[in-house]
Design a protein around this motif. Structure first.
Motif, PDB file in Angstrom:
ATOM      1  N   LEU A  34       0.968  -1.491  -0.130  1.00 48.98           N
ATOM      2  CA  LEU A  34       0.057  -0.009   0.275  1.00 48.98           C
ATOM      3  C   LEU A  34       0.972   1.013   0.144  1.00 48.98           C
ATOM      4  O   LEU A  34       0.592   2.424  -0.681  1.00 48.98           O
ATOM      5  CB  LEU A  34      -1.296   0.036   0.924  1.00 48.98           C
ATOM      6  N   PHE A  35       1.785   1.614   1.059  1.00 47.89           N
ATOM      7  CA  PHE A  35       2.853   2.708   1.084  1.00 47.89           C
ATOM      8  C   PHE A  35       3.889   2.790  -0.209  1.00 47.89           C
ATOM      9  O   PHE A  35       3.911   3.123  -1.021  1.00 47.89           O
ATOM     10  CB  PHE A  35       4.015   2.256   1.970  1.00 47.89           C
ATOM     11  N   ARG A  36       3.509   1.766  -1.275  1.00 49.46           N
ATOM     12  CA  ARG A  36       4.689   1.210  -1.963  1.00 49.46           C
ATOM     13  C   ARG A  36       3.920   1.953  -3.226  1.00 49.46           C
ATOM     14  O   ARG A  36       3.984   2.309  -3.962  1.00 49.46           O
ATOM     15  CB  ARG A  36       5.334   0.000  -2.726  1.00 49.46           C
ATOM     16  N   VAL A  37       2.508   2.181  -3.325  1.00 54.10           N
ATOM     17  CA  VAL A  37       2.084   2.423  -4.204  1.00 54.10           C
ATOM     18  C   VAL A  37       1.695   4.241  -3.885  1.00 54.10           C
ATOM     19  O   VAL A  37       1.203   4.752  -5.288  1.00 54.10           O
ATOM     20  CB  VAL A  37       0.612   1.332  -4.428  1.00 54.10           C
ATOM     21  N   ILE A  38       1.012   3.815  -2.829  1.00 50.63           N
ATOM     22  CA  ILE A  38       0.793   5.537  -2.479  1.00 50.63           C
ATOM     23  C   ILE A  38       2.279   6.285  -3.031  1.00 50.63           C
ATOM     24  O   ILE A  38       2.286   7.620  -3.231  1.00 50.63           O
ATOM     25  CB  ILE A  38       0.491   5.818  -0.994  1.00 50.63           C
ATOM     26  N   GLY A  39       3.738   6.220  -2.532  1.00 47.97           N
ATOM     27  CA  GLY A  39       4.698   6.447  -2.931  1.00 47.97           C
ATOM     28  C   GLY A  39       4.718   6.578  -4.660  1.00 47.97           C
ATOM     29  O   GLY A  39       5.298   7.725  -5.169  1.00 47.97           O
ATOM     30  N   ASP A  40       4.499   5.821  -5.058  1.00 43.45           N
ATOM     31  CA  ASP A  40       4.739   5.661  -6.369  1.00 43.45           C
ATOM     32  C   ASP A  40       3.730   6.929  -7.586  1.00 43.45           C
ATOM     33  O   ASP A  40       3.797   7.446  -7.985  1.00 43.45           O
ATOM     34  CB  ASP A  40       4.199   4.248  -7.613  1.00 43.45           C
ATOM     35  N   ILE A  41       2.376   6.830  -6.427  1.00 46.77           N
ATOM     36  CA  ILE A  41       1.188   8.103  -7.079  1.00 46.77           C
ATOM     37  C   ILE A  41       2.092   9.200  -6.966  1.00 46.77           C
ATOM     38  O   ILE A  41       2.063  10.461  -8.077  1.00 46.77           O
ATOM     39  CB  ILE A  41       0.143   7.742  -6.308  1.00 46.77           C
ATOM     40  N   PHE A  42       2.831   9.683  -5.948  1.00 43.31           N
ATOM     41  CA  PHE A  42       3.733  11.183  -5.595  1.00 43.31           C
ATOM     42  C   PHE A  42       4.517  11.239  -6.356  1.00 43.31           C
ATOM     43  O   PHE A  42       4.512  12.458  -6.571  1.00 43.31           O
ATOM     44  CB  PHE A  42       3.021  11.064  -4.215  1.00 43.31           C
ATOM     45  N   ASP A  44       5.125  10.414  -9.511  1.00 44.00           N
ATOM     46  CA  ASP A  44       4.834  10.438 -10.015  1.00 44.00           C
ATOM     47  C   ASP A  44       5.221  11.482 -11.052  1.00 44.00           C
ATOM     48  O   ASP A  44       4.462  12.103 -10.882  1.00 44.00           O
ATOM     49  CB  ASP A  44       3.649   9.351 -11.365  1.00 44.00           C
ATOM     50  N   ASP A  45       6.021  11.498 -12.256  1.00 49.22           N
ATOM     51  CA  ASP A  45       6.278  13.712 -13.077  1.00 49.22           C
ATOM     52  C   ASP A  45       5.246  13.346 -13.805  1.00 49.22           C
ATOM     53  O   ASP A  45       4.802  14.529 -14.513  1.00 49.22           O
ATOM     54  CB  ASP A  45       7.620  14.203 -13.657  1.00 49.22           C
ATOM     55  N   GLU A  46       5.221  11.801 -14.073  1.00 45.46           N
ATOM     56  CA  GLU A  46       3.875  12.046 -15.681  1.00 45.46           C
ATOM     57  C   GLU A  46       2.424  12.341 -15.276  1.00 45.46           C
ATOM     58  O   GLU A  46       2.079  12.765 -16.108  1.00 45.46           O
ATOM     59  CB  GLU A  46       4.503  11.259 -16.520  1.00 45.46           C
ATOM     60  N   MET A  47       2.328  12.231 -14.215  1.00 43.36           N
ATOM     61  CA  MET A  47       1.312  12.330 -13.657  1.00 43.36           C
ATOM     62  C   MET A  47       0.089  13.914 -13.385  1.00 43.36           C
ATOM     63  O   MET A  47       1.343  14.294 -12.373  1.00 43.36           O
ATOM     64  CB  MET A  47       0.215  11.125 -12.912  1.00 43.36           C
ATOM     65  N   ASN A  48      -0.727  13.825 -13.716  1.00 38.57           N
ATOM     66  CA  ASN A  48      -0.916  15.487 -12.940  1.00 38.57           C
ATOM     67  C   ASN A  48      -1.568  15.484 -11.379  1.00 38.57           C
ATOM     68  O   ASN A  48      -1.777  14.385 -11.307  1.00 38.57           O
ATOM     69  CB  ASN A  48      -2.128  16.350 -14.389  1.00 38.57           C
ATOM     70  N   GLY A  49      -2.112  16.733 -11.243  1.00 40.17           N
ATOM     71  CA  GLY A  49      -3.083  16.463  -9.693  1.00 40.17           C
ATOM     72  C   GLY A  49      -3.915  15.862  -9.439  1.00 40.17           C
ATOM     73  O   GLY A  49      -4.103  15.743  -8.473  1.00 40.17           O
ATOM     74  N   TRP A  50      -4.736  16.228 -10.249  1.00 38.78           N
ATOM     75  CA  TRP A  50      -6.663  15.868 -10.333  1.00 38.78           C
ATOM     76  C   TRP A  50      -5.671  14.075 -10.766  1.00 38.78           C
ATOM     77  O   TRP A  50      -6.441  13.317  -9.853  1.00 38.78           O
ATOM     78  CB  TRP A  50      -7.293  16.065 -11.730  1.00 38.78           C
ATOM     79  N   GLY A  51      -4.874  13.275 -11.698  1.00 35.07           N
ATOM     80  CA  GLY A  51      -4.913  12.052 -11.746  1.00 35.07           C
ATOM     81  C   GLY A  51      -4.486  11.659 -10.151  1.00 35.07           C
ATOM     82  O   GLY A  51      -5.222  10.500  -9.626  1.00 35.07           O
ATOM     83  N   LYS A  52      -3.222  12.233  -9.385  1.00 35.98           N
ATOM     84  CA  LYS A  52      -2.640  11.776  -8.238  1.00 35.98           C
ATOM     85  C   LYS A  52      -3.770  12.215  -7.180  1.00 35.98           C
ATOM     86  O   LYS A  52      -3.769  10.980  -6.035  1.00 35.98           O
ATOM     87  CB  LYS A  52      -1.679  12.928  -7.965  1.00 35.98           C
ATOM     88  N   ALA A  53      -5.030  12.582  -7.225  1.00 37.52           N
ATOM     89  CA  ALA A  53      -5.812  12.797  -5.769  1.00 37.52           C
ATOM     90  C   ALA A  53      -7.396  11.887  -6.172  1.00 37.52           C
ATOM     91  O   ALA A  53      -7.388  11.267  -5.787  1.00 37.52           O
ATOM     92  CB  ALA A  53      -6.365  14.023  -6.154  1.00 37.52           C
ATOM     93  N   GLY A  54      -7.007  11.453  -7.769  1.00 33.65           N
ATOM     94  CA  GLY A  54      -8.104  10.228  -7.851  1.00 33.65           C
ATOM     95  C   GLY A  54      -7.934   9.275  -7.779  1.00 33.65           C
ATOM     96  O   GLY A  54      -8.266   8.280  -6.905  1.00 33.65           O
ATOM     97  N   TRP A  55      -6.233   8.765  -8.134  1.00 31.52           N
ATOM     98  CA  TRP A  55      -5.873   7.325  -7.476  1.00 31.52           C
ATOM     99  C   TRP A  55      -5.699   7.122  -5.667  1.00 31.52           C
ATOM    100  O   TRP A  55      -5.925   6.457  -5.098  1.00 31.52           O
ATOM    101  CB  TRP A  55      -4.931   7.623  -8.191  1.00 31.52           C
ATOM    102  N   THR A  56      -5.419   8.357  -5.389  1.00 30.83           N
ATOM    103  CA  THR A  56      -4.802   8.758  -3.887  1.00 30.83           C
ATOM    104  C   THR A  56      -5.838   7.823  -3.082  1.00 30.83           C
ATOM    105  O   THR A  56      -6.487   7.457  -1.782  1.00 30.83           O
ATOM    106  CB  THR A  56      -4.268   9.799  -3.792  1.00 30.83           C
ATOM    107  N   ILE A  57      -7.210   8.649  -3.466  1.00 27.48           N
ATOM    108  CA  ILE A  57      -8.777   8.657  -2.835  1.00 27.48           C
ATOM    109  C   ILE A  57      -8.842   7.142  -3.714  1.00 27.48           C
ATOM    110  O   ILE A  57      -9.619   6.325  -2.244  1.00 27.48           O
ATOM    111  CB  ILE A  57      -9.633   9.609  -3.098  1.00 27.48           C
ATOM    112  N   PHE A  58      -8.973   6.589  -4.670  1.00 20.69           N
ATOM    113  CA  PHE A  58      -9.570   5.928  -4.709  1.00 20.69           C
ATOM    114  C   PHE A  58      -8.445   4.202  -3.650  1.00 20.69           C
ATOM    115  O   PHE A  58      -9.255   3.401  -3.593  1.00 20.69           O
ATOM    116  CB  PHE A  58      -8.988   5.573  -6.184  1.00 20.69           C
ATOM    117  N   VAL A  59      -7.416   4.443  -3.504  1.00 25.46           N
ATOM    118  CA  VAL A  59      -6.734   3.647  -3.285  1.00 25.46           C
ATOM    119  C   VAL A  59      -7.082   3.372  -1.210  1.00 25.46           C
ATOM    120  O   VAL A  59      -7.079   2.742  -1.008  1.00 25.46           O
ATOM    121  CB  VAL A  59      -5.239   3.639  -2.950  1.00 25.46           C
TER     122      VAL A  59
END
Length: 137
Positions: A34-42, A44-59
């Motif tokens: 879980l921490f590895r996935v959340i760390g990868d989300i944050f 990732d330089d190619e993902m925009n802020g909305w994408g990061k927020a969406g994945w974080t909320i989903f996870v």
């Protein structure tokens, strides 16, 4: 008190202890994933802020499903990003080591050359040639 401990040991068989250890292992493994996935989300330089927020909320809201879907959708890129990050760190470390090990001042070089000349290891002409080379660089 000693008898109560003995009763506890008798009432908890070896197989139950094995399953408890397995559950603890999988619980720790789950949090690491879980921490590895959340760390990868944050990271990732190619993902925009909305994408990061969406994945974080989903996870966070649906952790098991969220992590599973993230690994299916972005698992390959996760490894590639980690490899790229490791290569960048290795390159930065190597340049730091080369810079630290090879950085001598001109005064240090000149004193080393003068010592070589005084010991007779190099001739006066070689000393002057090396000195000119140090002073021009």
């Amino acid at each position: 008190m000693n008898g109560a401990m003995l009763d506890l040991a008798v009432d908890y068989p070896l197989l139950n202890m094995f399953w408890t250890m397995m559950l603890c292992f999988f619980w720790v493994l789950w949090f690491m994933l879980l921490f590895r996935v959340i760390g990868d989300i944050f990271r990732d330089d190619e993902m925009n802020g909305w994408g990061k927020a969406g994945w974080t909320i989903f996870v966070i809201l649906l952790p098991y499903l969220g992590v599973l879907v993230y690994l299916i959708a972005r698992g390959r890129g996760m490894g590639e990003r980690e490899l790229k990050r490791a290569q960048q760190h290795e390159k930065a470390f190597r340049s730091y080591v080369q810079e630290s090990a090879g950085a001598r001042s001109a005064a240090d070089e000149l004193s080393r050359l003068a010592e070589l000349k005084n010991r007779g290891d190099i001739t006066a002409a070689e000393y002057e040639q090396a000195k000119a080379k140090v002073l021009t660089s």
